[in-house]
Write a protein that holds these residues in place. Structure first.
Motif, PDB file in Angstrom:
ATOM      1  N   LYS A  55      63.812  65.765  75.067  1.00  0.00           N
ATOM      2  CA  LYS A  55      64.600  64.459  75.273  1.00  0.00           C
ATOM      3  C   LYS A  55      64.017  63.900  76.575  1.00  0.00           C
ATOM      4  O   LYS A  55      64.299  62.631  76.489  1.00  0.00           O
ATOM      5  CB  LYS A  55      66.047  64.779  74.791  1.00  0.00           C
ATOM      6  CG  LYS A  55      66.906  65.347  75.823  1.00  0.00           C
ATOM      7  CD  LYS A  55      68.246  65.244  75.871  1.00  0.00           C
ATOM      8  CE  LYS A  55      69.148  65.953  76.533  1.00  0.00           C
ATOM      9  NZ  LYS A  55      68.908  65.986  77.874  1.00  0.00           N
ATOM     10  N   GLU A  62      60.100  56.358  75.541  1.00  0.00           N
ATOM     11  CA  GLU A  62      60.683  55.286  74.983  1.00  0.00           C
ATOM     12  C   GLU A  62      60.798  53.914  76.131  1.00  0.00           C
ATOM     13  O   GLU A  62      60.618  52.819  75.844  1.00  0.00           O
ATOM     14  CB  GLU A  62      62.026  55.626  74.478  1.00  0.00           C
ATOM     15  CG  GLU A  62      62.679  54.967  73.788  1.00  0.00           C
ATOM     16  CD  GLU A  62      63.905  55.333  73.249  1.00  0.00           C
ATOM     17  OE1 GLU A  62      64.652  56.150  73.888  1.00  0.00           O
ATOM     18  OE2 GLU A  62      64.321  54.785  71.911  1.00  0.00           O
ATOM     19  N   ARG A  90      59.421  69.242  68.647  1.00  0.00           N
ATOM     20  CA  ARG A  90      60.274  68.267  68.456  1.00  0.00           C
ATOM     21  C   ARG A  90      60.176  67.116  69.306  1.00  0.00           C
ATOM     22  O   ARG A  90      60.472  65.981  69.009  1.00  0.00           O
ATOM     23  CB  ARG A  90      61.548  69.093  69.456  1.00  0.00           C
ATOM     24  CG  ARG A  90      62.425  70.203  68.602  1.00  0.00           C
ATOM     25  CD  ARG A  90      63.370  70.773  69.451  1.00  0.00           C
ATOM     26  NE  ARG A  90      62.482  72.034  70.268  1.00  0.00           N
ATOM     27  CZ  ARG A  90      63.139  72.330  71.274  1.00  0.00           C
ATOM     28  NH1 ARG A  90      64.292  71.870  72.055  1.00  0.00           N
ATOM     29  NH2 ARG A  90      62.550  73.329  72.021  1.00  0.00           N
ATOM     30  N   ARG A  93      58.150  64.941  66.835  1.00  0.00           N
ATOM     31  CA  ARG A  93      58.763  64.395  65.841  1.00  0.00           C
ATOM     32  C   ARG A  93      59.616  63.268  66.185  1.00  0.00           C
ATOM     33  O   ARG A  93      59.748  62.283  65.533  1.00  0.00           O
ATOM     34  CB  ARG A  93      59.678  65.406  65.143  1.00  0.00           C
ATOM     35  CG  ARG A  93      59.217  66.348  64.198  1.00  0.00           C
ATOM     36  CD  ARG A  93      60.138  67.286  63.394  1.00  0.00           C
ATOM     37  NE  ARG A  93      59.299  68.298  63.211  1.00  0.00           N
ATOM     38  CZ  ARG A  93      58.476  68.354  62.004  1.00  0.00           C
ATOM     39  NH1 ARG A  93      58.591  67.080  61.387  1.00  0.00           N
ATOM     40  NH2 ARG A  93      57.953  69.328  61.638  1.00  0.00           N
ATOM     41  N   MET A  94      60.391  63.310  67.723  1.00  0.00           N
ATOM     42  CA  MET A  94      60.833  62.276  68.314  1.00  0.00           C
ATOM     43  C   MET A  94      60.224  61.093  68.190  1.00  0.00           C
ATOM     44  O   MET A  94      60.613  59.896  67.944  1.00  0.00           O
ATOM     45  CB  MET A  94      61.235  62.616  69.539  1.00  0.00           C
ATOM     46  CG  MET A  94      62.630  63.642  69.779  1.00  0.00           C
ATOM     47  SD  MET A  94      62.879  63.910  71.295  1.00  0.00           S
ATOM     48  CE  MET A  94      63.632  65.346  71.231  1.00  0.00           C
ATOM     49  N   LYS A  96      57.382  60.168  66.451  1.00  0.00           N
ATOM     50  CA  LYS A  96      57.281  59.767  65.098  1.00  0.00           C
ATOM     51  C   LYS A  96      58.477  59.037  64.346  1.00  0.00           C
ATOM     52  O   LYS A  96      58.317  58.006  63.875  1.00  0.00           O
ATOM     53  CB  LYS A  96      56.512  60.727  64.283  1.00  0.00           C
ATOM     54  CG  LYS A  96      54.969  61.169  64.807  1.00  0.00           C
ATOM     55  CD  LYS A  96      54.599  62.142  63.597  1.00  0.00           C
ATOM     56  CE  LYS A  96      54.298  61.424  62.274  1.00  0.00           C
ATOM     57  NZ  LYS A  96      53.202  60.507  62.253  1.00  0.00           N
ATOM     58  N   ASP A  97      59.370  59.340  64.599  1.00  0.00           N
ATOM     59  CA  ASP A  97      60.639  58.799  64.095  1.00  0.00           C
ATOM     60  C   ASP A  97      61.134  57.655  64.763  1.00  0.00           C
ATOM     61  O   ASP A  97      61.471  56.723  63.788  1.00  0.00           O
ATOM     62  CB  ASP A  97      61.856  59.691  64.306  1.00  0.00           C
ATOM     63  CG  ASP A  97      61.854  61.030  63.205  1.00  0.00           C
ATOM     64  OD1 ASP A  97      60.863  60.906  62.507  1.00  0.00           O
ATOM     65  OD2 ASP A  97      62.569  62.195  63.555  1.00  0.00           O
ATOM     66  N   ARG A  98      61.072  57.506  65.963  1.00  0.00           N
ATOM     67  CA  ARG A  98      61.321  56.365  66.608  1.00  0.00           C
ATOM     68  C   ARG A  98      60.476  55.010  66.577  1.00  0.00           C
ATOM     69  O   ARG A  98      60.774  54.066  66.465  1.00  0.00           O
ATOM     70  CB  ARG A  98      61.486  56.729  68.191  1.00  0.00           C
ATOM     71  CG  ARG A  98      61.950  55.502  69.121  1.00  0.00           C
ATOM     72  CD  ARG A  98      63.343  54.947  68.727  1.00  0.00           C
ATOM     73  NE  ARG A  98      63.506  53.945  69.844  1.00  0.00           N
ATOM     74  CZ  ARG A  98      63.152  52.425  69.549  1.00  0.00           C
ATOM     75  NH1 ARG A  98      62.235  52.319  68.390  1.00  0.00           N
ATOM     76  NH2 ARG A  98      63.271  51.581  70.488  1.00  0.00           N
ATOM     77  N   PRO A 100      57.374  54.720  64.298  1.00  0.00           N
ATOM     78  CA  PRO A 100      56.480  55.204  63.199  1.00  0.00           C
ATOM     79  C   PRO A 100      55.151  54.474  63.103  1.00  0.00           C
ATOM     80  O   PRO A 100      54.006  55.151  62.462  1.00  0.00           O
ATOM     81  CB  PRO A 100      57.310  54.773  62.029  1.00  0.00           C
ATOM     82  CG  PRO A 100      58.422  53.921  62.363  1.00  0.00           C
ATOM     83  CD  PRO A 100      58.364  54.066  63.839  1.00  0.00           C
ATOM     84  N   VAL A 124      52.569  68.180  62.812  1.00  0.00           N
ATOM     85  CA  VAL A 124      53.208  66.908  63.049  1.00  0.00           C
ATOM     86  C   VAL A 124      52.463  65.875  63.475  1.00  0.00           C
ATOM     87  O   VAL A 124      52.334  64.532  63.224  1.00  0.00           O
ATOM     88  CB  VAL A 124      54.570  66.969  64.135  1.00  0.00           C
ATOM     89  CG1 VAL A 124      54.973  65.710  64.178  1.00  0.00           C
ATOM     90  CG2 VAL A 124      55.629  68.057  63.337  1.00  0.00           C
ATOM     91  N   ASP A 126      49.225  63.130  64.094  1.00  0.00           N
ATOM     92  CA  ASP A 126      48.297  62.312  63.149  1.00  0.00           C
ATOM     93  C   ASP A 126      46.728  62.632  63.330  1.00  0.00           C
ATOM     94  O   ASP A 126      46.068  62.550  62.464  1.00  0.00           O
ATOM     95  CB  ASP A 126      48.362  60.765  63.165  1.00  0.00           C
ATOM     96  CG  ASP A 126      50.055  60.356  62.766  1.00  0.00           C
ATOM     97  OD1 ASP A 126      50.378  60.400  62.067  1.00  0.00           O
ATOM     98  OD2 ASP A 126      50.853  60.308  64.093  1.00  0.00           O
TER      99      ASP A 126
END
Ligand code: SF4
Length: 237
Positions: A55, A62, A90, A93-94, A96-98, A100, A124, A126
């Protein structure tokens, strides 16, 4: 703002606008390659570790994306082998989720792909790139100087399993080292193995080992032998 994990934006292999992320203590790797641009490996290990909470790394990405620049790709590299980072999956994934529409890439040495959890985490991404130079154990040990527990046969088996499971873009490369792996036997072995893996594209580099370039005769042989591979081969020699 000063960043801890964001290393900058670059272009790579025809892909534009790639944001580099480094989350490893320098230098943590399963290998101690003779040609590593980061110098000798001071933490030679096969143990995965959560060097930083994912995180925290994500939060910096971010901030960069929101306040500085939104890239096309995020490249998870690490000072060493990125899959040694236990937070790798993790973090991927974070992102990709935030975001896309940002593609996640990794550049690996493939040494841990025989572990199911690592294949899932790398899966996970690309785009998966990485280096593989030989199918012969003595040459493997000479170039990579791996930690004892990493065996070439397991690396190859991990790559075969990854090929069966992965749905994204897989683009490995091979570096040829003058006097070490620049011979027909190795070229034939690599050709059979890569044919079996079936990447989207295969990159070839001259490692310029010991400042010695590959001979024009070897490059000619290489191009002839790889000429009928059923996927594009890009030569950077
Ligand atoms: S695998 Fe990469 S980071 Fe690790 S020693 Fe080799 S070149 Fe360096």
């Amino acid at each position: 703002m000063a960043y801890r994990f964001v290393t900058g934006v670059n272009d790579l292999r025809g892909l534009k606008d790639i944001l580099g992320i480094d989350f490893s203590p320098k230098k943590t790797c399963t290998y101690d390659c003779v040609n590593c641009i980061s110098g000798r490996t001071n933490i030679l290990t096969d143990k995965r570790d959560e060097f930083h909470p994912p995180k925290d790394v994500f939060s910096e990405i971010e901030t960069f994306v929101n306040e500085d620049h939104k890239p096309n790709y995020v490249l998870l590299t690490g000072s060493g082998e990125p899959t040694l980072y236990a937070g790798f999956g993790r973090l991927a994934r974070m992102i990709k989720d935030r975001f896309p529409d940002i593609k996640v890439m990794v550049y690996s040495n493939f040494s841990l792909l025989d572990r199911e959890e690592v294949r899932h985490e790398v899966g996970v991404c690309d785009v998966v790139g990485g280096n593989f130079n030989t199918v012969f154990d003595d040459v493997f040990r000479k170039i990579y100087r791996p930690i004892e527990s990493i065996q070439l046969q397991n690396v190859m088996e991990g790559l075969r399993k990854f090929r069966d499971e992965y749905k994204g873009i897989f683009e490995p490369d091979t570096r040829f080292f003058a006097g070490i792996n620049d011979n027909e036997k190795n070229v034939d072995g690599l050709k059979d193995f890569m044919k079996d893996l079936g990447p989207r594209k295969y990159y070839i580099f001259d490692a310029k080992y010991g400042n010695k370039p590959l001979s024009p005769e070897f490059i000619d042989t290489l191009k002839k032998k790889f000429g009928d591979l059923p996927f594009p081969v890009e030569y950077k020699v």
